[in-house]
Motif scaffolding. Sequence first.
Motif, PDB file in Angstrom:
ATOM      1  N   ASN A 138       6.220 -17.277   1.134  1.00  0.00           N
ATOM      2  CA  ASN A 138       6.541 -16.689   2.434  1.00  0.00           C
ATOM      3  C   ASN A 138       7.247 -15.346   2.365  1.00  0.00           C
ATOM      4  O   ASN A 138       7.334 -14.646   3.372  1.00  0.00           O
ATOM      5  CB  ASN A 138       7.392 -17.658   3.247  1.00  0.00           C
ATOM      6  N   ALA A 139       7.758 -14.968   1.208  1.00  0.00           N
ATOM      7  CA  ALA A 139       8.513 -13.723   1.088  1.00  0.00           C
ATOM      8  C   ALA A 139       7.709 -12.492   1.491  1.00  0.00           C
ATOM      9  O   ALA A 139       8.238 -11.631   2.212  1.00  0.00           O
ATOM     10  CB  ALA A 139       9.063 -13.569  -0.326  1.00  0.00           C
ATOM     11  N   PRO A 140       6.456 -12.339   1.066  1.00  0.00           N
ATOM     12  CA  PRO A 140       5.740 -11.118   1.446  1.00  0.00           C
ATOM     13  C   PRO A 140       5.625 -10.927   2.957  1.00  0.00           C
ATOM     14  O   PRO A 140       5.866  -9.827   3.469  1.00  0.00           O
ATOM     15  CB  PRO A 140       4.360 -11.293   0.798  1.00  0.00           C
TER      16      PRO A 140
ATOM     17  N   LEU B 248       9.327 -10.287   4.466  1.00  0.00           N
ATOM     18  CA  LEU B 248       9.872  -8.980   4.102  1.00  0.00           C
ATOM     19  C   LEU B 248       9.060  -7.843   4.713  1.00  0.00           C
ATOM     20  O   LEU B 248       9.630  -6.838   5.126  1.00  0.00           O
ATOM     21  CB  LEU B 248       9.945  -8.848   2.581  1.00  0.00           C
ATOM     22  N   SER B 249       7.750  -7.995   4.762  1.00  0.00           N
ATOM     23  CA  SER B 249       6.912  -6.966   5.384  1.00  0.00           C
ATOM     24  C   SER B 249       7.210  -6.832   6.870  1.00  0.00           C
ATOM     25  O   SER B 249       7.234  -5.731   7.415  1.00  0.00           O
ATOM     26  CB  SER B 249       5.429  -7.284   5.188  1.00  0.00           C
TER      27      SER B 249
ATOM     28  N   ASN C  46       8.462  -3.751   2.677  1.00  0.00           N
ATOM     29  CA  ASN C  46       7.177  -3.939   1.980  1.00  0.00           C
ATOM     30  C   ASN C  46       7.287  -3.700   0.483  1.00  0.00           C
ATOM     31  O   ASN C  46       6.602  -4.348  -0.308  1.00  0.00           O
ATOM     32  CB  ASN C  46       6.123  -3.001   2.554  1.00  0.00           C
TER      33      ASN C  46
ATOM     34  N   ALA D 246       8.542  -6.834  -1.328  1.00  0.00           N
ATOM     35  CA  ALA D 246       7.860  -8.102  -1.057  1.00  0.00           C
ATOM     36  C   ALA D 246       7.207  -8.707  -2.293  1.00  0.00           C
ATOM     37  O   ALA D 246       7.403  -9.886  -2.599  1.00  0.00           O
ATOM     38  CB  ALA D 246       6.834  -7.914   0.053  1.00  0.00           C
ATOM     39  N   THR D 247       6.446  -7.926  -3.020  1.00  0.00           N
ATOM     40  CA  THR D 247       5.731  -8.460  -4.176  1.00  0.00           C
ATOM     41  C   THR D 247       6.690  -8.843  -5.299  1.00  0.00           C
ATOM     42  O   THR D 247       6.506  -9.882  -5.943  1.00  0.00           O
ATOM     43  CB  THR D 247       4.722  -7.429  -4.711  1.00  0.00           C
TER      44      THR D 247
ATOM     45  N   ALA E 197       8.530 -12.052  -4.342  1.00  0.00           N
ATOM     46  CA  ALA E 197       7.603 -13.189  -4.408  1.00  0.00           C
ATOM     47  C   ALA E 197       7.350 -13.588  -5.862  1.00  0.00           C
ATOM     48  O   ALA E 197       7.371 -14.777  -6.205  1.00  0.00           O
ATOM     49  CB  ALA E 197       6.298 -12.858  -3.706  1.00  0.00           C
TER      50      ALA E 197
END
Length: 130
Positions: free
Chosen positions: A7-9, A12-13, A18, A21-22, A25
């Motif tokens: 769910n983080a991407p 955070l986006s 952004n 995010a990766t 995650a």
Amino acid sequence: MFVMSQNAPAVLSANGLNTLATAIAGASLLGGLILWGYGIWWLAIAIMITLRYLKDGIPYNIGWWGYTFPLGVFAVATGRLATIVPLTPIAWLASTLISFLGFVWILVAIRTVRGILNRSLFVAPCLAAE
């Protein structure tokens, strides 16, 4: 950690982060895998200790409930991992752990009710010796 990695991407986006995010995650997935590996170690140790004392007969006490929480957390984490990493053995392990958790929960609940009814659950061996 596995839920956070999934769910983080999106979260955070949606909040203008952004660029992180990766990385978050990936770090969450790595942290979850490390903790899941620790869970495998705990499960192996718990099984070996239980089998060692099972042959001597393990008297029931309320401490048996202590097995249900870590086993439940590990079963749920394995189920979540099975959705992230679609490997059949992980899904089988999750199903086995959840089934075993149900068995342990029912066994401990029955033994607890039996101990309440025959009042053996409320005996303190350390106080009975005096």
